[in-house]
Enzyme design. Sequence first.
Site, PDB file in Angstrom:
ATOM      1  CE1 TYR A 181     -57.859  22.823 -66.082  1.00  0.00           C
ATOM      2  CE2 TYR A 181     -56.096  21.190 -66.002  1.00  0.00           C
ATOM      3  CZ  TYR A 181     -57.438  21.503 -66.118  1.00  0.00           C
ATOM      4  OH  TYR A 181     -58.362  20.499 -66.256  1.00  0.00           O
TER       5      TYR A 181
ATOM      6  NE  ARG B 185     -59.015  22.167 -58.108  1.00  0.00           N
ATOM      7  CZ  ARG B 185     -60.157  21.984 -58.765  1.00  0.00           C
ATOM      8  NH1 ARG B 185     -60.894  20.900 -58.524  1.00  0.00           N
ATOM      9  NH2 ARG B 185     -60.579  22.856 -59.649  1.00  0.00           N
TER      10      ARG B 185
ATOM     11  NE  ARG C  77     -39.081  17.445 -75.933  1.00  0.00           N
ATOM     12  CZ  ARG C  77     -38.906  16.163 -75.564  1.00  0.00           C
ATOM     13  NH1 ARG C  77     -37.680  15.687 -75.426  1.00  0.00           N
ATOM     14  NH2 ARG C  77     -39.951  15.381 -75.337  1.00  0.00           N
TER      15      ARG C  77
ATOM     16  CG  HIS D 199     -37.189  13.571 -70.196  1.00  0.00           C
ATOM     17  ND1 HIS D 199     -36.752  13.718 -71.487  1.00  0.00           N
ATOM     18  CD2 HIS D 199     -38.347  12.850 -70.261  1.00  0.00           C
ATOM     19  CE1 HIS D 199     -37.595  13.107 -72.310  1.00  0.00           C
ATOM     20  NE2 HIS D 199     -38.575  12.577 -71.587  1.00  0.00           N
TER      21      HIS D 199
ATOM     22  CE  LYS E 287     -58.956  22.300 -62.811  1.00  0.00           C
ATOM     23  NZ  LYS E 287     -59.849  21.226 -63.272  1.00  0.00           N
TER      24      LYS E 287
ATOM     25  CD  GLU F 166     -62.341  12.501 -62.106  1.00  0.00           C
ATOM     26  OE1 GLU F 166     -62.817  13.442 -61.449  1.00  0.00           O
ATOM     27  OE2 GLU F 166     -61.121  12.323 -62.252  1.00  0.00           O
TER      28      GLU F 166
ATOM     29  CG  LEU G   3     -60.124  17.680 -60.232  1.00  0.00           C
ATOM     30  CD1 LEU G   3     -58.634  17.947 -60.110  1.00  0.00           C
ATOM     31  CD2 LEU G   3     -60.736  18.511 -61.342  1.00  0.00           C
TER      32      LEU G   3
END
Length: 275
Positions: free
Chosen positions: A32, A51, A99, A101, A145, A177, A201
Amino acid sequence: MEIAFYGDKFVDINEKVIPIQERGHQFGDGIYEVIRVYNGTPFLLNEHLERLENSAKAIMLQLPTTIEELKQIINEGLQKTEFTEVEIYIQITRGIAPRAHLFPTVSSELSMTFKNARIVDKDKREKGVTVTLMEDERWKNCYIKSLNLLPNVLAKQKAASEGHEEAILVRDGFITEGSSSNIFVVKEGTLYTTPASIQILHGITRAAVIKLANKMNIPFEEMKFDVSFLKQCDEAFITSTSVEVLPISKIDEVELSADRPIVDTLKVEFQNLYL
């Protein structure tokens, strides 16, 4: 008007559109970005989208659109919303599949929201906020992210329940952070921040502040520093897209000076970038 984009069209922001077998919903398998829009103009848009691309590469995710197409969707969304101060949230997941993996052979899914931007309280921006130290329990690849933010959420909630704005995370004795921010400290006129390793990040606002410091000839160093160094600093602040440059007034039991010449200067200079 708050609006959203999902798949290939704009939708009502309250519409339930995420299928139950969506990879982001089931695995947190996605990435995101959050982009701030000032007076109708996306701030540091290219840096955010670069990014986003880097995060996608890191998790072997094929973006569903080109960057130019993403920009077109962003521009269309800004035309549709009546707000000029906007917070854009972009989310891309590995797609919709039963679903399992292993990666599915389906296209990735894009969703986006355009909401009225959150504004930091003027009193907090002027007087600063309190923070608390907490063990960093996140995974190692924090430079991505990704949607896997449960440790961040728990840290932020614990800090808030104790009356603090942010949790400052500590790994192996060193500051990394905040739960949703980067951290800077000033000591004897020099600005310090944690190096841009995989453990933090690589914040867009962080990078902008570093450029400003260099431009203004403020002595600056990327350096790992411990709790003692943090608590003995002269000034400190956190940065992120939503809080910009936000002073820290207190670290647990340690009160910092209200005299913040470097933080106040950087705060003003950062705001001048988008005014």
